[in-house]
Design a protein around this motif. Structure first.
Motif, PDB file in Angstrom:
ATOM      1  N   VAL A  39      50.625  41.088  41.541  1.00  0.00           N
ATOM      2  CA  VAL A  39      50.069  40.155  42.530  1.00  0.00           C
ATOM      3  C   VAL A  39      49.783  40.883  43.839  1.00  0.00           C
ATOM      4  O   VAL A  39      48.744  40.652  44.474  1.00  0.00           O
ATOM      5  CB  VAL A  39      50.995  38.941  42.734  1.00  0.00           C
ATOM      6  CG1 VAL A  39      50.543  38.089  43.909  1.00  0.00           C
ATOM      7  CG2 VAL A  39      51.051  38.095  41.464  1.00  0.00           C
ATOM      8  N   TYR A  40      50.668  41.768  44.246  1.00  0.00           N
ATOM      9  CA  TYR A  40      50.406  42.582  45.436  1.00  0.00           C
ATOM     10  C   TYR A  40      49.146  43.417  45.242  1.00  0.00           C
ATOM     11  O   TYR A  40      48.326  43.550  46.150  1.00  0.00           O
ATOM     12  CB  TYR A  40      51.586  43.511  45.737  1.00  0.00           C
ATOM     13  CG  TYR A  40      52.614  42.957  46.691  1.00  0.00           C
ATOM     14  CD1 TYR A  40      52.675  43.398  48.004  1.00  0.00           C
ATOM     15  CD2 TYR A  40      53.547  42.012  46.279  1.00  0.00           C
ATOM     16  CE1 TYR A  40      53.634  42.922  48.883  1.00  0.00           C
ATOM     17  CE2 TYR A  40      54.510  41.528  47.145  1.00  0.00           C
ATOM     18  CZ  TYR A  40      54.539  41.992  48.445  1.00  0.00           C
ATOM     19  OH  TYR A  40      55.484  41.501  49.316  1.00  0.00           O
ATOM     20  N   GLY A  41      49.010  44.010  44.060  1.00  0.00           N
ATOM     21  CA  GLY A  41      47.816  44.823  43.779  1.00  0.00           C
ATOM     22  C   GLY A  41      46.542  43.998  43.836  1.00  0.00           C
ATOM     23  O   GLY A  41      45.538  44.430  44.415  1.00  0.00           O
ATOM     24  N   PHE A  42      46.579  42.796  43.247  1.00  0.00           N
ATOM     25  CA  PHE A  42      45.406  41.915  43.295  1.00  0.00           C
ATOM     26  C   PHE A  42      45.107  41.491  44.729  1.00  0.00           C
ATOM     27  O   PHE A  42      43.949  41.427  45.123  1.00  0.00           O
ATOM     28  CB  PHE A  42      45.608  40.680  42.414  1.00  0.00           C
ATOM     29  CG  PHE A  42      45.583  40.966  40.947  1.00  0.00           C
ATOM     30  CD1 PHE A  42      44.558  41.704  40.363  1.00  0.00           C
ATOM     31  CD2 PHE A  42      46.587  40.492  40.123  1.00  0.00           C
ATOM     32  CE1 PHE A  42      44.537  41.974  39.006  1.00  0.00           C
ATOM     33  CE2 PHE A  42      46.578  40.755  38.761  1.00  0.00           C
ATOM     34  CZ  PHE A  42      45.549  41.496  38.203  1.00  0.00           C
ATOM     35  N   ASP A  43      46.158  41.222  45.502  1.00  0.00           N
ATOM     36  CA  ASP A  43      45.952  40.803  46.882  1.00  0.00           C
ATOM     37  C   ASP A  43      45.353  41.932  47.715  1.00  0.00           C
ATOM     38  O   ASP A  43      44.478  41.706  48.544  1.00  0.00           O
ATOM     39  CB  ASP A  43      47.258  40.312  47.502  1.00  0.00           C
ATOM     40  CG  ASP A  43      47.044  39.654  48.849  1.00  0.00           C
ATOM     41  OD1 ASP A  43      46.170  38.765  48.955  1.00  0.00           O
ATOM     42  OD2 ASP A  43      47.729  40.033  49.810  1.00  0.00           O
ATOM     43  N   GLY A  77      37.179  41.334  50.617  1.00  0.00           N
ATOM     44  CA  GLY A  77      36.866  40.124  51.376  1.00  0.00           C
ATOM     45  C   GLY A  77      36.911  38.859  50.535  1.00  0.00           C
ATOM     46  O   GLY A  77      36.260  37.879  50.868  1.00  0.00           O
ATOM     47  N   ARG A  78      37.682  38.884  49.459  1.00  0.00           N
ATOM     48  CA  ARG A  78      37.817  37.705  48.588  1.00  0.00           C
ATOM     49  C   ARG A  78      39.036  36.878  48.974  1.00  0.00           C
ATOM     50  O   ARG A  78      39.797  37.233  49.864  1.00  0.00           O
ATOM     51  CB  ARG A  78      37.935  38.155  47.126  1.00  0.00           C
ATOM     52  CG  ARG A  78      36.694  38.831  46.580  1.00  0.00           C
ATOM     53  CD  ARG A  78      36.776  39.067  45.064  1.00  0.00           C
ATOM     54  NE  ARG A  78      38.072  39.535  44.610  1.00  0.00           N
ATOM     55  CZ  ARG A  78      38.389  40.814  44.377  1.00  0.00           C
ATOM     56  NH1 ARG A  78      37.509  41.772  44.591  1.00  0.00           N
ATOM     57  NH2 ARG A  78      39.600  41.141  43.945  1.00  0.00           N
TER      58      ARG A  78
END
Length: 117
Positions: free
Chosen positions: A39-43, A50-51
Motif C-alpha cells: 500500500v505504501y508502494g502504491f501510494d 498525481g493520482r
C-alpha cells in the motif's frame, strides 16, 4: 529500529512458544506487513503520478494492525512519508500501541479468550 524489530520478533516467538499466540498469528502479521508495504508502494506511485492517494488514516490503521514493520521498510525503500513529522508521530504511536497490545496479550494482562487466543 533493528533492536525494536528483534524485540518484537522475540515477543511474538515467546507468545507462540507459550501458546498465548496461535502460530497462525505469525502468518497473519506477515501478510499484514506485506500488504502495508504494498500500500505504501502504491501510494508513492500515486503521489508521483498525481493520482488518488491512500488516506494517512488507512496507512496508520494498517500499521496499528501489525503492519508497522512493512511500513518501516517501505518508508526507507520508497522514501515515502518519512519526512512528514506529523505523519511520523502518528506512525510511532501505532508502533507503540501495537507492541503494547501484543505484550499485554502475551504477558497475560489480557484474558486469552478475549482476543481469541
Amino acid at each position: 529500529m533493528s533492536l525494536l524489530l528483534l524485540g518484537y520478533v522475540a515477543l511474538l516467538g515467546y507468545g507462540v512458544w507459550t501458546a498465548r499466540l496461535p502460530p497462525l498469528a505469525l502468518g497473519v502479521l506477515l501478510v499484514i506487513s506485506l500488504l502495508t508495504f504494498a500500500v505504501y508502494g502504491f501510494d508513492k506511485s500515486a503521489a508521483q503520478a498525481g493520482r488518488w492517494r491512500t488516506a494517512e488514516s488507512t496507512l496508520h490503521l494498517l500499521s496499528l494492525a501489525g503492519g508497522w514493520p512493512g511500513a518501516w521498510c517501505a518508508q526507507r525503500l520508497f522514501r515515502h512519508k518519512s519526512r512528514k513529522a506529523s505523519f511520523m508521530a502518528g506512525y510511532w504511536a501505532t508502533v507503540l500501541l501495537n507492541i503494547a497490545a501484543v505484550a499485554a496479550w502475551v504477558g497475560k494482562l489480557v484474558p486469552a479468550g478475549l482476543l481469541g487466543g
